[in-house]
Scaffold this motif. Structure first.
Motif, short mmCIF file in Angstrom:
data_model
loop_
_atom_site.label_atom_id
_atom_site.label_comp_id
_atom_site.label_asym_id
_atom_site.label_seq_id
_atom_site.Cartn_x
_atom_site.Cartn_y
_atom_site.Cartn_z
N HIS A 38 92.61 11.27 -13.39
CA HIS A 38 93.29 12.28 -12.59
C HIS A 38 92.23 13.27 -12.10
O HIS A 38 92.02 14.32 -12.72
CB HIS A 38 94.38 12.99 -13.39
CG HIS A 38 95.57 12.13 -13.61
ND1 HIS A 38 95.63 11.17 -14.60
CD2 HIS A 38 96.73 12.07 -12.95
CE1 HIS A 38 96.79 10.56 -14.53
NE2 HIS A 38 97.49 11.08 -13.55
N PRO A 39 91.54 12.93 -11.00
CA PRO A 39 90.44 13.78 -10.55
C PRO A 39 90.90 15.15 -10.04
O PRO A 39 92.04 15.33 -9.63
CB PRO A 39 89.80 12.98 -9.42
CG PRO A 39 90.86 12.05 -8.95
CD PRO A 39 91.75 11.78 -10.13
N THR A 56 84.16 15.83 -6.48
CA THR A 56 85.27 15.15 -7.11
C THR A 56 84.92 15.03 -8.59
O THR A 56 83.90 14.45 -8.94
CB THR A 56 85.50 13.77 -6.49
OG1 THR A 56 85.72 13.94 -5.08
CG2 THR A 56 86.71 13.07 -7.10
N LEU A 57 85.75 15.62 -9.45
CA LEU A 57 85.44 15.76 -10.86
C LEU A 57 86.41 14.97 -11.72
O LEU A 57 87.63 15.09 -11.55
CB LEU A 57 85.52 17.24 -11.25
CG LEU A 57 84.73 18.20 -10.34
CD1 LEU A 57 85.14 19.64 -10.59
CD2 LEU A 57 83.25 18.00 -10.54
N THR A 58 85.87 14.13 -12.61
CA THR A 58 86.70 13.38 -13.56
C THR A 58 86.04 13.42 -14.93
O THR A 58 84.87 13.79 -15.06
CB THR A 58 86.89 11.90 -13.15
OG1 THR A 58 85.67 11.20 -13.39
CG2 THR A 58 87.31 11.76 -11.69
N PHE A 60 85.27 10.79 -16.41
CA PHE A 60 84.44 9.58 -16.44
C PHE A 60 83.16 9.76 -15.65
O PHE A 60 82.07 9.47 -16.12
CB PHE A 60 85.26 8.40 -15.90
CG PHE A 60 84.51 7.10 -15.85
CD1 PHE A 60 84.14 6.46 -17.02
CD2 PHE A 60 84.20 6.51 -14.64
CE1 PHE A 60 83.46 5.26 -16.98
CE2 PHE A 60 83.52 5.31 -14.59
CZ PHE A 60 83.15 4.67 -15.77
N ARG A 61 83.27 10.23 -14.42
CA ARG A 61 82.11 10.35 -13.53
C ARG A 61 82.46 11.34 -12.43
O ARG A 61 83.58 11.39 -11.95
CB ARG A 61 81.82 8.98 -12.92
CG ARG A 61 80.57 8.91 -12.10
CD ARG A 61 80.34 7.50 -11.56
NE ARG A 61 80.01 6.59 -12.66
CZ ARG A 61 80.06 5.28 -12.58
NH1 ARG A 61 80.46 4.70 -11.47
NH2 ARG A 61 79.74 4.53 -13.59
N ASN A 62 81.47 12.12 -11.99
CA ASN A 62 81.65 13.06 -10.89
C ASN A 62 80.97 12.53 -9.65
O ASN A 62 80.02 11.75 -9.73
CB ASN A 62 81.08 14.43 -11.25
CG ASN A 62 81.80 15.06 -12.43
OD1 ASN A 62 82.96 14.79 -12.66
ND2 ASN A 62 81.09 15.87 -13.17
N PHE A 63 81.45 12.96 -8.49
CA PHE A 63 80.86 12.54 -7.22
C PHE A 63 80.75 13.77 -6.32
O PHE A 63 81.72 14.52 -6.17
CB PHE A 63 81.75 11.48 -6.55
CG PHE A 63 81.19 10.97 -5.27
CD1 PHE A 63 80.08 10.14 -5.26
CD2 PHE A 63 81.76 11.33 -4.07
CE1 PHE A 63 79.55 9.68 -4.06
CE2 PHE A 63 81.24 10.87 -2.88
CZ PHE A 63 80.13 10.04 -2.87
N ASN A 64 79.56 13.99 -5.76
CA ASN A 64 79.30 15.16 -4.92
C ASN A 64 78.94 14.75 -3.50
O ASN A 64 78.14 13.83 -3.31
CB ASN A 64 78.14 15.99 -5.50
CG ASN A 64 78.44 16.49 -6.89
OD1 ASN A 64 79.50 17.04 -7.14
ND2 ASN A 64 77.51 16.27 -7.80
#
Length: 137
Positions: A38-39, A56-58, A60-64
């Protein structure tokens, strides 16, 4: 005049994510993990300069993403699917539209607001997934 999307958002719903990830050639186990996440999204946007950051923060893994509207840039999608795309993000009316050119056809996404809900539609090779986020600050 373009909207200012700055804020922090939490996901409230998603649909068709497994099919979207499958179209990106994401393996079965990783697809199942991603579909359970649930990001949250943190967006900073300076309308005067057109500069944006979307995180985008989770758990498991973040994406910038860090970009200037209307300017193409090389986007390393390693955290997502290991590919590099030439990406351009710009306004089309009141929607923020991303076009990603690379190995996969018709890849990109669109963000738009409806009240305090941030909508995200992700596309690749004719497959569409949708997520909705509620602005919390």
């Amino acid at each position: 005049m373009a909207l200012n999307l700055s804020g922090f958002y939490q996901m409230v719903s998603q649909e068709n994510m497994d099919a979207y990830l499958h179209a990106l050639d994401i393996n079965f186990a990783l697809r199942k993990i991603v579909c359970l996440l649930h990001p949250s999204k943190e967006i900073t946007h300076d309308p005067a300069t057109g500069h944006m950051k979307i995180r985008t923060l989770t758990t498991f893994r973040n994406f910038n993403m860090d970009f200037t509207l209307g300017q193409a840039f090389s986007e390393d999608l390693g955290p997502v699917d290991g590919r590099v795309c030439e990406t351009t993000v710009d306004w089309q009316g009141d929607k923020l539209v991303c076009v990603q050119k690379g190995e996969k056809e018709n890849r990109g996404w669109t963000h738009w607001m409806e009240g305090d809900l941030l909508h995200l539609e992700m596309r690749v090779e004719g497959v569409v997934a949708k997520q909705v986020f509620k602005k919390v600050q």
